[in-house]
Design an enzyme around this catalytic site. Structure first.
Site, mmCIF file in Angstrom:
data_model
loop_
_atom_site.group_PDB
_atom_site.id
_atom_site.type_symbol
_atom_site.label_atom_id
_atom_site.label_comp_id
_atom_site.label_asym_id
_atom_site.label_seq_id
_atom_site.Cartn_x
_atom_site.Cartn_y
_atom_site.Cartn_z
ATOM 1 N N ASP A 124 -0.194 5.080 0.969
ATOM 2 C CA ASP A 124 -0.451 6.023 2.054
ATOM 3 C C ASP A 124 -0.480 5.308 3.409
ATOM 4 O OD1 ASP A 124 -0.850 8.517 0.592
ATOM 5 O OD2 ASP A 124 -2.656 7.570 -0.219
ATOM 6 N N ASP B 157 0.867 -1.167 0.000
ATOM 7 C CA ASP B 157 0.000 0.000 0.000
ATOM 8 C C ASP B 157 0.915 1.231 0.000
ATOM 9 O OD1 ASP B 157 -2.403 1.647 0.597
ATOM 10 O OD2 ASP B 157 -1.391 1.890 2.538
#
Length: 223
Positions: free
Chosen positions: A12, A10
């Site tokens: 953020d 991922d």
């Protein structure tokens, strides 16, 4: 642990220290369009979703304003990005090491393609990842489509990949794809929330990840 040839991250809250930036932009967007300003906890709870889905979850009674919230959020996020969001300590060095070891590296993010391309360019990282997939060109987490697309593009399989993320959506997406998942507690959601979803392990800072991979005997599998 079985053979791993691909590490999927991922963005953020996992590689980039952007959670606070997202919270401030979403709160400003809500205020700008006349909605009740959500708490930081509420905003952190939707990080990882595609932006339209995130707006619907945060403002279920005001879906007629969803488009306005999304556009306002994009404006506030972009204006706050004049100073680039930083990476967590050790991220760049670890990515360099993993590439040298032969791992394939990928990103599966709730960001849009323009936003990811912009931040990768700011950090001079456009060539760091073998494949990336964004929410506006796939299906929002926790649907497994992004992960299926990534392993297909990289000519590998879910059983040979590891998903690393800071939200329940990341862990659920990996489970839905038949992929192992590792959680990080320094991003959007608490360690308790993440452990409730049964990841392989949960780390408290990024620097623990290379150490954990070594202790698990994970080495790049050359195809």
């Amino acid at each position: 642990m079985p053979v791993i040839d691909t590490l999927i991250f991922d963005w953020d809250g996992t590689l980039a220290d952007s959670v606070g930036h997202i919270v401030r932009a979403m709160q400003a967007a809500a205020e700008a369009v006349g909605l009740n300003v959500p708490s930081a906890h509420a905003v952190r709870g939707i990080i990882g979703l595609a932006l339209p889905e995130a707006a619907e979850v945060l403002f279920p009674r005001d879906r007629h304003l969803a488009t306005a919230v999304v556009e306002a959020y994009r404006d506030f996020y972009l204006s706050g990005e004049q100073v680039p969001v930083g990476l967590f300590p050790g991220v760049r060095e670890a990515l360099d090491d993993w590439r040298e070891q032969g791992f394939q590296l990928a990103v599966a993010t709730g960001k849009g393609r323009k936003g990811l391309a912009r931040i990768l360019e700011q950090h001079q990282m456009l060539d760091y990842f073998d494949a990336t997939r964004c929410a506006d060109e796939s299906v929002s987490k926790p649907d497994p489509t992004m992960l299926h697309q990534l392993v297909g593009e990289l000519d590998t399989s879910a059983s040979r990949a590891l998903m690393v993320g800071d939200s329940g959506f990341d862990i659920q997406m990996a489970h839905n794809a038949g992929m192992r998942a590792l959680a990080v507690s320094y991003g959007a959601q608490s360690k308790e929330q993440l452990l409730a979803l049964s990841p392989l392990h949960c780390i408290d800072e990024f620097a623990e990840l290379p150490v954990w991979l070594r202790t698990q005997g994970v080495v790049a599998a050359h195809k």
